[in-house]
Motif scaffolding. Structure first.
Motif, PDB file in Angstrom:
ATOM      1  N   LYS A  43       0.781  -1.107   0.011  1.00 33.61           N
ATOM      2  CA  LYS A  43       0.024  -0.203  -0.007  1.00 33.61           C
ATOM      3  C   LYS A  43       0.826   1.298  -0.167  1.00 33.61           C
ATOM      4  N   ALA A  44       2.014   1.248   0.762  1.00 37.31           N
ATOM      5  CA  ALA A  44       2.622   2.478   1.025  1.00 37.31           C
ATOM      6  C   ALA A  44       3.793   2.732   0.112  1.00 37.31           C
ATOM      7  N   VAL A  45       4.279   1.834  -0.388  1.00 36.66           N
ATOM      8  CA  VAL A  45       5.638   2.047  -1.511  1.00 36.66           C
ATOM      9  C   VAL A  45       5.318   1.247  -2.865  1.00 36.66           C
ATOM     10  N   ASN A  46       4.160   0.750  -2.649  1.00 36.71           N
ATOM     11  CA  ASN A  46       3.644  -0.003  -4.152  1.00 36.71           C
ATOM     12  C   ASN A  46       4.958  -1.037  -4.546  1.00 36.71           C
ATOM     13  N   ARG A  47       5.531  -1.686  -3.850  1.00 32.37           N
ATOM     14  CA  ARG A  47       6.620  -2.881  -4.179  1.00 32.37           C
ATOM     15  C   ARG A  47       5.756  -4.252  -4.160  1.00 32.37           C
ATOM     16  N   LYS A  48       6.732  -5.097  -4.396  1.00 31.53           N
ATOM     17  CA  LYS A  48       6.109  -6.550  -4.343  1.00 31.53           C
ATOM     18  C   LYS A  48       6.626  -7.311  -3.074  1.00 31.53           C
TER      19      LYS A  48
END
Length: 450
Positions: free
Chosen positions: A419-424
Motif C-alpha cells: 500500500k505505502a510504497v507499491n512494491r512487491k
C-alpha cells in the motif's frame, strides 16, 4: 579490496564450492576478496570470489586442474546509471554535489569526503537527489521485491554490559527468560507455514546456549523445514562459528555498531574492537552471508564516524546491513539520553545503498519504533527487507534492547510494501486470505476497529 585495476568475479554453483575455490586460489598465492554477487547471477550463490585481472589466467588454470569446470567468470563491471543529473538540478545544487552525482552515474567509487558530503548536506534538492539515487540503485541491484524474514528472540540473558542496551547483564529491572527448544521449534513451524525462507535466531550473549545446544536447534530447523538460518548470538570462537556453519547456519548478524575505536570502547565497557573485527573476518572467511550494521545517534558520534562505518561495510564485503537509530533503554546508563535522529538514519540508509550497491538493507524495527511511518520512509530510501518479530507474546516485552519496541507483524509488512510504497511481496509468502483482499482496511485494523 581492489581499486582501479580491472578485476573479475568467479561465480560458484554454491557456497561450498565458493569456499573451495577461494582456498585453492589463496593456497597458490592469488589475492582474493569475497564480495556480494552481482544482480545478474541471481541467488544461486550470494558471494563471489574476486580476483585481479592479472591473476585471471592463472586462476582459470588452477580451477581446470582441480576439476572445477562449472564456475562462471564475469568481469566486475561498474554499475552505470543515466539520468541522475538534469538541467533543473544543476541550477539548484552545488558543483561539489554534481561532481559526486557524476561519480555515482559512472559507477566510480566514492571517497571518504564524498560520503561525508552526502551525509552532511542540508540542501533540500541535494537530499532529494540522494534518496532518488539510492532508490534507483536499489531497483537496479535487488529489484522491487521486499524480502520478509522472521525473527525469534529466544533468550534475553547476556554476559555483556553494553551501555545502550536494555538486556545488558547488570540490568536488574527486566525479567529474564530463555525459550525452550520446543517453543523455538513451534515458532519456526509457524514461520515455515507462512512460506518464509529465512528465520533469524537472536539472543543476548547467553552462556547457557552452548555450541551443542545451538547446533541441535540448527539441525532441527534444517531437518524439519529446510529454511535458511540467520544466527545473531554475538562473539564466539572461530571453531564455534565453523561448527554452526556445518550444522546449517547460513547467515550471521554481528553488528560493528561503530568503527570509531574510542566510541566503541565507551559504549562497550567489557568488549574489544579488535575482537569484534576479527569475528567479522572469521564469518566472512567461513562463507557466511555476513551481516553487520551501526547505530545512529550514539553519544559523541560524528558524521565522519558514520562515513567510516559505511566504508567498513563496503570494504568488508558485508551482505546484510542493519542501520537503526539509538533508542534509550530503561535500566541502561543511556536511558535518559535523546533518541537518534530519524532523518540522519534514513540518510545513512540511502548513502549506504549508494556506496554498497547489492546488499540487503532492512527497514529496521528501531526506525518503526520511533515512527510508524519510518519503516515506509526507509523502503523509499533504499531498504529492501522487513524483519517480523515472532517472539511469543509472553516474552516480547522482556527482550527490551530499547524501550517501546514496535513489534512489526505481517499486517504492518504487507501494508508497507503493497500500500505505502507499491512494491512487491516475495512469491514464496503465503498470506492469510484476509490480507489478500485488496479492500482490507489496514488503518481500521491498526486502530482496533475491525
Amino acid at each position: 579490496m581492489f581499486l582501479e585495476e580491472k578485476s573479475y568475479l568467479i561465480m560458484a554453483q554454491n557456497s561450498s564450492e565458493m569456499l573451495v575455490i577461494n582456498k585453492l586460489l589463496n593456497k597458490n598465492n592469488i589475492e582474493t576478496d569475497l564480495v556480494p554477487a552481482p544482480p545478474e547471477w541471481g541467488t544461486v550463490c550470494a558471494i563471489a570470489v574476486k580476483v585481479k585481472g592479472a591473476d585471471l589466467e592463472k586462476s582459470k588454470n588452477l580451477l581446470h586442474s582441480a576439476g572445477i569446470n562449472n564456475a562462471k567468470i564475469l568481469e566486475d563491471r561498474k554499475l552505470k546509471l543515466q539520468g541522475l543529473i538534469d538541467k533543473k538540478l544543476g541550477l539548484a545544487v552545488s558543483e561539489r554535489f554534481l561532481e559526486i552525482l557524476k561519480k555515482i552515474e559512472n559507477g566510480d567509487e566514492l571517497l571518504r569526503e564524498d560520503i561525508v558530503y552526502l551525509l552532511s548536506t542540508d540542501k533540500k534538492r541535494e537530499i532529494d537527489a540522494i534518496f532518488s539515487a539510492a532508490d534507483r540503485i536499489r531497483k537496479e541491484t535487488v529489484g522491487d521485491v521486499v524480502e520478509i524474514r522472521g525473527a525469534i528472540e529466544f533468550s534475553n540473558y547476556c554476559r555483556k554490559n553494553c551501555k545502550y542496551c536494555g538486556i545488558r547483564g547488570q540490568n536488574s529491572e527486566i525479567k529474564r527468560y530463555r525459550m525452550t527448544e520446543e517453543e523455538i521449534m513451534e515458532v519456526v513451524g509457524y514461520l515455515h507455514s507462512l512460506g518464509l525462507r529465512t528465520v533469524i535466531l537472536q539472543s543476548g550473549e547467553d552462556p547457557y546456549w552452548t555450541m551443542p545446544k545451538i547446533i541441535n536447534i540448527l539441525r532441527k530447523v534444517k531437518e524439519t523445514t529446510g529454511m535458511r538460518i540467520t544466527l545473531s548470538i554475538g562473539e564466539r570462537p572461530y571453531e564455534e562459528y565453523a561448527e554452526f556453519k556445518k550444522a546449517g547456519a547460513d547467515n550471521f548478524l554481528l553488528k560493528i555498531e561503530t568503527t570509531n575505536r574510542e566510541l566503541f570502547k565507551e559504549i562497550h565497557p567489557d568488549d574489544d574492537f579488535d575482537t569484534r573485527l576479527q569475528c567479522s573476518k572469521w564469518l566472512k572467511e567461513l562463507g557466511y552471508i555476513n551481516g553487520s550494521g551501526n547505530i545512529i545517534g550514539l553519544p559523541g558520534q560524528t558524521v565522519e564516524d558514520i562515513a567510516s562505518d559505511i566504508e567498513f561495510f563496503r570494504d568488508m564485503g558485508i551482505n546484510m546491513i542493519g542501520i537503526g537509530p539509538f533508542i534509550p533503554a530503561k535500566g541502561s546508563p543511556y536511558e535518559k539520553l535523546t533518541p537518534g535522529d530519524i532523518a540522519m538514519t534514513l540518510r545513512t540508509v540511502a548513502v549506504t545503498r549508494i556506496v554498497c550497491k547489492k546488499v540487503y538493507i532492512p527497514s529496521t524495527t528501531a526506525l518503526a519504533t520511533l515512527s510508524k511511518d519510518a519503516q515506509v520512509w526507509a523502503l523509499n530510501a533504499g531498504a529492501n527487507t522487513i524483519m517480523l518479530i515472532n517472539t511469543p507474546k509472553k516474552y516480547r516485552s522482556s527482550y527490551n534492547i530499547y524501550d517501546n519496541k514496535n513489534m512489526v507483524d505481517l499486517e504492518a509488512a504487507v501494508y508497507a510494501v503493497r500500500k505505502a510504497v507499491n512494491r512487491k511481496l516475495p512469491s514464496y509468502l503465503k498470506l492469510p486470505s484476509y490480507l489478500e483482499n485488496p479492500d482490507f482496511d489496514f488503518a481500521a485494523k491498526q486502530e482496533g476497529m475491525l
